[in-house]
Design a protein around this motif. Structure first.
Motif, PDB file in Angstrom:
ATOM      1  N   ARG A 207     -24.531 -49.614 -31.200  1.00 50.36           N
ATOM      2  CA  ARG A 207     -23.993 -48.282 -30.936  1.00 50.36           C
ATOM      3  C   ARG A 207     -25.038 -47.397 -30.272  1.00 50.36           C
ATOM      4  N   LEU A 208     -26.281 -47.487 -30.730  1.00 51.44           N
ATOM      5  CA  LEU A 208     -27.336 -46.657 -30.153  1.00 51.44           C
ATOM      6  C   LEU A 208     -27.644 -47.078 -28.711  1.00 51.44           C
ATOM      7  N   ARG A 209     -27.549 -48.366 -28.409  1.00 57.14           N
ATOM      8  CA  ARG A 209     -27.750 -48.814 -27.028  1.00 57.14           C
ATOM      9  C   ARG A 209     -26.666 -48.234 -26.115  1.00 57.14           C
ATOM     10  N   ARG A 210     -25.424 -48.195 -26.609  1.00 58.19           N
ATOM     11  CA  ARG A 210     -24.347 -47.619 -25.802  1.00 58.19           C
ATOM     12  C   ARG A 210     -24.580 -46.128 -25.579  1.00 58.19           C
ATOM     13  N   VAL A 211     -25.044 -45.441 -26.604  1.00 51.05           N
ATOM     14  CA  VAL A 211     -25.339 -44.016 -26.467  1.00 51.05           C
ATOM     15  C   VAL A 211     -26.460 -43.800 -25.453  1.00 51.05           C
ATOM     16  N   GLN A 212     -27.520 -44.610 -25.543  1.00 51.46           N
ATOM     17  CA  GLN A 212     -28.631 -44.508 -24.600  1.00 51.46           C
ATOM     18  C   GLN A 212     -28.147 -44.724 -23.170  1.00 51.46           C
ATOM     19  N   THR A 213     -27.267 -45.686 -22.965  1.00 50.96           N
ATOM     20  CA  THR A 213     -26.741 -45.967 -21.631  1.00 50.96           C
ATOM     21  C   THR A 213     -25.962 -44.772 -21.087  1.00 50.96           C
ATOM     22  N   VAL A 214     -25.143 -44.158 -21.931  1.00 54.49           N
ATOM     23  CA  VAL A 214     -24.379 -42.982 -21.499  1.00 54.49           C
ATOM     24  C   VAL A 214     -25.325 -41.856 -21.098  1.00 54.49           C
ATOM     25  N   LEU A 215     -26.374 -41.643 -21.885  1.00 50.88           N
ATOM     26  CA  LEU A 215     -27.333 -40.576 -21.569  1.00 50.88           C
ATOM     27  C   LEU A 215     -28.039 -40.842 -20.246  1.00 50.88           C
ATOM     28  N   ASP A 216     -28.484 -42.074 -20.038  1.00 51.72           N
ATOM     29  CA  ASP A 216     -29.168 -42.417 -18.792  1.00 51.72           C
ATOM     30  C   ASP A 216     -28.265 -42.201 -17.580  1.00 51.72           C
ATOM     31  N   HIS A 217     -27.007 -42.604 -17.705  1.00 46.23           N
ATOM     32  CA  HIS A 217     -26.073 -42.455 -16.594  1.00 46.23           C
ATOM     33  C   HIS A 217     -25.694 -40.993 -16.380  1.00 46.23           C
ATOM     34  N   ALA A 218     -25.555 -40.242 -17.465  1.00 48.73           N
ATOM     35  CA  ALA A 218     -25.134 -38.846 -17.343  1.00 48.73           C
ATOM     36  C   ALA A 218     -26.145 -38.017 -16.573  1.00 48.73           C
ATOM     37  N   PHE A 219     -27.435 -38.343 -16.729  1.00 46.55           N
ATOM     38  CA  PHE A 219     -28.478 -37.553 -16.078  1.00 46.55           C
ATOM     39  C   PHE A 219     -29.137 -38.301 -14.925  1.00 46.55           C
ATOM     40  N   ASP A 220     -28.702 -39.544 -14.686  1.00 53.32           N
ATOM     41  CA  ASP A 220     -29.240 -40.359 -13.590  1.00 53.32           C
ATOM     42  C   ASP A 220     -30.758 -40.491 -13.685  1.00 53.32           C
ATOM     43  N   VAL A 221     -31.249 -40.650 -14.905  1.00 55.23           N
ATOM     44  CA  VAL A 221     -32.679 -40.806 -15.149  1.00 55.23           C
ATOM     45  C   VAL A 221     -32.838 -41.459 -16.513  1.00 55.23           C
ATOM     46  N   ASP A 222     -33.960 -42.144 -16.736  1.00 50.59           N
ATOM     47  CA  ASP A 222     -34.232 -42.731 -18.052  1.00 50.59           C
ATOM     48  C   ASP A 222     -34.662 -41.615 -18.995  1.00 50.59           C
ATOM     49  N   ASP A 230     -27.381 -41.303 -37.432  1.00 51.85           N
ATOM     50  CA  ASP A 230     -26.633 -40.055 -37.562  1.00 51.85           C
ATOM     51  C   ASP A 230     -26.887 -39.078 -36.416  1.00 51.85           C
ATOM     52  N   GLY A 231     -27.529 -39.533 -35.348  1.00 52.04           N
ATOM     53  CA  GLY A 231     -27.766 -38.661 -34.202  1.00 52.04           C
ATOM     54  C   GLY A 231     -29.142 -38.890 -33.619  1.00 52.04           C
ATOM     55  N   GLY A 232     -29.815 -37.794 -33.275  1.00 56.10           N
ATOM     56  CA  GLY A 232     -31.161 -37.926 -32.739  1.00 56.10           C
ATOM     57  C   GLY A 232     -31.519 -36.758 -31.842  1.00 56.10           C
ATOM     58  N   ARG A 233     -32.671 -36.901 -31.187  1.00 55.73           N
ATOM     59  CA  ARG A 233     -33.159 -35.879 -30.263  1.00 55.73           C
ATOM     60  C   ARG A 233     -33.490 -36.532 -28.931  1.00 55.73           C
ATOM     61  N   VAL A 234     -33.284 -35.776 -27.858  1.00 58.90           N
ATOM     62  CA  VAL A 234     -33.396 -36.328 -26.513  1.00 58.90           C
ATOM     63  C   VAL A 234     -34.139 -35.343 -25.628  1.00 58.90           C
ATOM     64  N   VAL A 235     -35.036 -35.869 -24.787  1.00 53.31           N
ATOM     65  CA  VAL A 235     -35.700 -35.060 -23.771  1.00 53.31           C
ATOM     66  C   VAL A 235     -35.310 -35.635 -22.410  1.00 53.31           C
ATOM     67  N   VAL A 236     -34.704 -34.801 -21.583  1.00 52.40           N
ATOM     68  CA  VAL A 236     -34.349 -35.196 -20.224  1.00 52.40           C
ATOM     69  C   VAL A 236     -35.423 -34.636 -19.289  1.00 52.40           C
ATOM     70  N   PRO A 237     -36.236 -35.498 -18.682  1.00 50.71           N
ATOM     71  CA  PRO A 237     -37.349 -35.007 -17.848  1.00 50.71           C
ATOM     72  C   PRO A 237     -36.877 -34.498 -16.492  1.00 50.71           C
ATOM     73  N   ALA A 238     -36.043 -33.462 -16.513  1.00 47.33           N
ATOM     74  CA  ALA A 238     -35.518 -32.894 -15.270  1.00 47.33           C
ATOM     75  C   ALA A 238     -34.979 -31.499 -15.561  1.00 47.33           C
ATOM     76  N   ASP A 239     -34.985 -30.665 -14.550  1.00 53.34           N
ATOM     77  CA  ASP A 239     -34.433 -29.312 -14.683  1.00 53.34           C
ATOM     78  C   ASP A 239     -32.945 -29.403 -14.383  1.00 53.34           C
ATOM     79  N   CYS A 240     -32.139 -29.589 -15.426  1.00 49.81           N
ATOM     80  CA  CYS A 240     -30.713 -29.818 -15.229  1.00 49.81           C
ATOM     81  C   CYS A 240     -29.936 -29.245 -16.402  1.00 49.81           C
ATOM     82  N   ALA A 241     -28.632 -29.219 -16.245  1.00 47.02           N
ATOM     83  CA  ALA A 241     -27.744 -28.772 -17.313  1.00 47.02           C
ATOM     84  C   ALA A 241     -26.929 -29.965 -17.804  1.00 47.02           C
TER      85      ALA A 241
END
Length: 392
Positions: A207-222, A230-241
């Motif tokens: 399940r966490l791998r699927r979530v990671q894949t969605v995040l990577d695709h949503a922001f087009d970056v690793d 139960d969730g987690g924290r994420v840093v997107v290394p880009a100035d985006c919304a």
């Protein structure tokens, strides 16, 4: 089946050419492989040539002893495979050197064969082809094991760095943070799963791998993610919304309702504070009974302010002490506030009759002294819920 004397004699004529064959493989034959010419000369002349020399001698020993399964015969191949994996050589290039080396050895046997030794040549080719799969298997297995271990170590190191950055344990500007590719503004997310199911560790990892894949695709970056069941924290290394549909996509991938809190960080030095704010926004949306979705600070400005602790916090939280042992009353209050004090909407959300909702709210007002019909009483009740949740 023992080899004929003719086959052994033919193989013996190749023994004086072992060094020559190893040099030819390392410096001529393998040069035609894509990516090989870029390798350092010392790797070619020492390690690869030595491996080729070992492979030729191993074949000749097999011919003489018919002992292809001697323990440790593939040890050097495994050691070299582990080194190539650590250095980043592609697996396909490594395997193609072994395949091409087998062909060069076949050419050498063919070149020294004399008229009438065709049957002996066939015997030797049979030994060569039978021994090749075992060598390739040992090389591929060791390479993949080493790459897997290296990648696991890299992931663990990255998680440790991300955790240290989010928790304020690794200061901005630290040399190790260069590995995270964080320079300018970033987006910090806090993810929450409302009701994590009881599931095994394998299911959680999937399940966490699927979530990671969605995040990577949503922001087009690793993205840099610390994900738990139960969730987690994420840093997107880009100035985006964050995309508005992100919670829906995460919910679809995980099979669970997911809420997302998003906070922009102006730079690496602000990521720790942004992470704390995102985590607090997530807590507030849960404490206030808000539905899963995408939440920003502007969505909970009043609630965020009311949940800040000061010298009066414990007294406000204590207003609900009289109903603390009645979870159904607290849940009714939480739902009532989340539905803008609409008794019918509250009843529908809880599966109750509206009169039951009225009775519960009256009980809360009677025992706590909070007048839920007044704006001040509503604010007090909201602040008490938030502060009790923070204490818990």
């Amino acid at each position: 089946m023992p080899l004929s004397p003719e086959a052994r004699s033919l193989a013996a004529r190749c023994e004086p050419r072992v060094n020559e064959l190893a040099r030819r493989m390392a410096r001529e034959s393998f040069e035609e492989l894509p990516g090989y010419p870029e390798l350092p000369d010392d790797v070619k002349d020492l390690e690869i040539a030595a491996t080729a020399r070992h492979g030729v001698r191993l074949f000749l020993r097999h011919v003489g002893e018919q002992d292809a399964d001697r323990p440790g015969s593939h040890r050097l191949f495994r050691e070299r495979a582990a080194q190539r994996a650590e250095e980043g050589m592609p697996l396909h290039l490594l395997l193609r050197t072994h395949a091409l080396g087998t062909y060069v050895l076949w050419q050498a046997l063919r070149d020294v064969a004399r008229p009438g030794e065709e049957a002996a040549l066939v015997e030797l080719v049979d030994v060569l082809l039978r021994s090749h799969p075992a060598i390739v298997g040992a090389v591929a297995e060791t390479y993949l094991d080493e790459r897997s271990a290296l990648e696991a170590e890299q992931r663990a190191q990255q998680r440790s760095l991300v955790r240290g950055l989010l928790d304020g344990m690794v200061p901005p500007g630290h040399v190790l943070l260069d590995q995270l590719r964080l320079e300018g503004p970033a987006l910090v997310l806090a993810l929450g799963v409302d009701v994590p199911p009881a599931e095994g560790p394998v299911a959680v990892r999937r399940r966490l791998r699927r979530v990671q894949t969605v995040l990577d695709h949503a922001f087009d970056v690793d993205v840099l993610a610390l994900l738990e069941g139960d969730g987690g924290r994420v840093v997107v290394p880009a100035d985006c919304a964050p995309p508005d549909e992100l919670p829906r996509r995460l919910s679809k991938a995980s099979g669970l309702q997911v809420r997302v809190a998003a906070v922009r960080a102006d730079g690496p030095a602000h990521i720790t504070d942004a992470a704390r704010t995102a985590t607090e926004i997530l807590r507030i949306t849960r404490a206030c009974g808000m539905p899963p979705g995408l939440h920003r600070l502007d969505d909970v400005l009043l609630e965020y302010h009311l949940s800040r602790r000061n010298e009066s916090s414990h007294r406000i939280a204590a207003l609900l002490d009289p109903v603390a042992e009645r979870p159904e009353l607290l849940e009714t209050l939480r739902t009532h506030l989340a539905h803008q004090q609409d008794r019918r909407a509250t009843a529908g959300a809880l599966g109750l009759h509206p009169n039951t909702v009225d009775n519960r709210l009256a009980k809360i007002a009677e025992t706590s002294g909070i007048d839920l019909s007044s704006p001040r009483g509503t604010a007090l009740a909201l602040a008490a819920l938030l502060l009790r949740d923070a204490e818990a």
